[in-house]
Write an enzyme that holds these catalytic residues in place. Structure first.
Site, mmCIF file in Angstrom:
data_model
loop_
_atom_site.group_PDB
_atom_site.id
_atom_site.type_symbol
_atom_site.label_atom_id
_atom_site.label_comp_id
_atom_site.label_asym_id
_atom_site.label_seq_id
_atom_site.Cartn_x
_atom_site.Cartn_y
_atom_site.Cartn_z
ATOM 1 N N ARG A 8 68.508 -34.002 -14.757
ATOM 2 C CA ARG A 8 69.809 -34.053 -14.947
ATOM 3 C C ARG A 8 69.804 -35.517 -14.069
ATOM 4 O O ARG A 8 69.470 -36.182 -13.707
ATOM 5 C CB ARG A 8 69.885 -33.212 -13.714
ATOM 6 C CG ARG A 8 70.212 -33.521 -12.098
ATOM 7 C CD ARG A 8 71.325 -32.451 -11.825
ATOM 8 N NE ARG A 8 70.280 -32.512 -9.794
ATOM 9 C CZ ARG A 8 70.698 -33.453 -8.851
ATOM 10 N NH1 ARG A 8 72.089 -33.727 -9.474
ATOM 11 N NH2 ARG A 8 70.894 -33.397 -8.089
ATOM 12 N N ASN A 189 70.662 -42.997 -13.887
ATOM 13 C CA ASN A 189 69.781 -43.573 -14.699
ATOM 14 C C ASN A 189 68.600 -44.307 -13.707
ATOM 15 O O ASN A 189 67.484 -45.007 -13.979
ATOM 16 C CB ASN A 189 70.548 -45.193 -15.342
ATOM 17 C CG ASN A 189 71.237 -45.308 -16.361
ATOM 18 O OD1 ASN A 189 71.430 -44.193 -17.242
ATOM 19 N ND2 ASN A 189 72.676 -45.387 -16.715
ATOM 20 N N ARG A 190 68.745 -43.084 -13.256
ATOM 21 C CA ARG A 190 67.330 -43.341 -11.817
ATOM 22 C C ARG A 190 67.803 -44.097 -11.371
ATOM 23 O O ARG A 190 66.435 -44.257 -10.396
ATOM 24 C CB ARG A 190 65.985 -43.270 -12.910
ATOM 25 C CG ARG A 190 65.607 -42.257 -13.309
ATOM 26 C CD ARG A 190 65.805 -40.646 -12.004
ATOM 27 N NE ARG A 190 65.971 -39.149 -13.466
ATOM 28 C CZ ARG A 190 66.696 -38.348 -13.818
ATOM 29 N NH1 ARG A 190 68.014 -38.951 -13.233
ATOM 30 N NH2 ARG A 190 66.507 -37.297 -14.090
ATOM 31 N N LEU A 191 68.804 -45.404 -11.142
ATOM 32 C CA LEU A 191 68.630 -46.151 -10.406
ATOM 33 C C LEU A 191 69.347 -46.225 -9.038
ATOM 34 O O LEU A 191 70.493 -47.070 -8.919
ATOM 35 C CB LEU A 191 68.996 -47.482 -11.126
ATOM 36 C CG LEU A 191 68.625 -48.251 -12.281
ATOM 37 C CD1 LEU A 191 70.112 -49.084 -12.914
ATOM 38 C CD2 LEU A 191 67.468 -48.758 -12.636
#
Length: 211
Positions: A8, A189-191
């Site tokens: 997610r 965005n996993r940032l």
């Protein structure tokens, strides 16, 4: 079972340096209060990692019972696996997984036993059944059955049927004095946003870490 497609995105608001307190305990207090106010289940539950004399790590969930500028306090049986690990190596890592808020906090530090008076004060605040359970359970030791554990509990109820339940001499608290705290906020965005407080020469230094 295929797990690689379970994912997610994290859409929470970001975390900026300007939002952070200069002092990590104040920042932790803010996040803990927000976790409690948000109605998270077991907001004080944390993973406690220790290492034994052979270098093997071990983890378990414990409950944080107090924190202040002096450290973070939890309680246990002094003959448990975690306590035996701490005798060999007092360095620990704690982790608070506040998933629904897309937050994590990691704390590294050194654990030391608290005073008898502090342990007694907390023990007397516990429900009577929890006090009896501390006497009944030889934590981390092998037992033959659950029935044995229940029989020990019944035996303690009979033993302390009248009057207060005393503090066991094998049970009490540890205080973890922190040298590092990391605050993690999930982002798209996993940032993710990560900020680390590290104690250097008695001064907390704050740095952003790459996700």
């Amino acid at each position: 079972m295929e797990l690689e497609n379970i994912r997610r995105d994290y859409m929470a608001e970001g975390l900026n340096r300007e939002q952070l307190s200069d002092e990590p305990i104040a920042q932790f207090e803010l996040w803990m209060k927000q976790a409690i106010d948000a109605g998270l289940k077991d907001p004080t539950a944390m993973t406690l990692a220790t290492v034994d004399e052979h270098g093997w790590p071990s983890q378990r969930i414990v409950l944080l019972k107090h924190f202040d500028q002096q450290g973070f306090v939890f309680f246990t049986n002094y003959s448990s696996t975690k306590a035996r690990d701490l005798e060999q190596n007092p360095q620990v890592c704690m982790h608070f997984p506040w998933h629904s808020m897309e937050r994590q906090v990691k704390i590294q530090g050194r654990a030391e036993k608290i005073s008898h008076a502090e342990s007694l004060r907390y023990f007397l605040s516990r429900p009577r059944e929890s006090q009896l359970a501390a006497w009944a359970s030889q934590q981390s030791h092998r037992i033959n059955s659950r029935q044995f554990l229940l029989s020990q509990f019944d035996a303690m109820k009979r033993k302390f049927a009248s009057g207060e339940v005393p503090l066991p001499d094998f049970w009490g608290g540890y205080r973890v004095t922190a040298s590092l705290l990391e605050f993690w906020q999930g982002r798209e965005n996993r940032l993710h946003d990560r900020f680390e407080y590290r104690l250097r020469n008695d001064v907390w230094q704050i740095e952003r870490l790459a996700p």
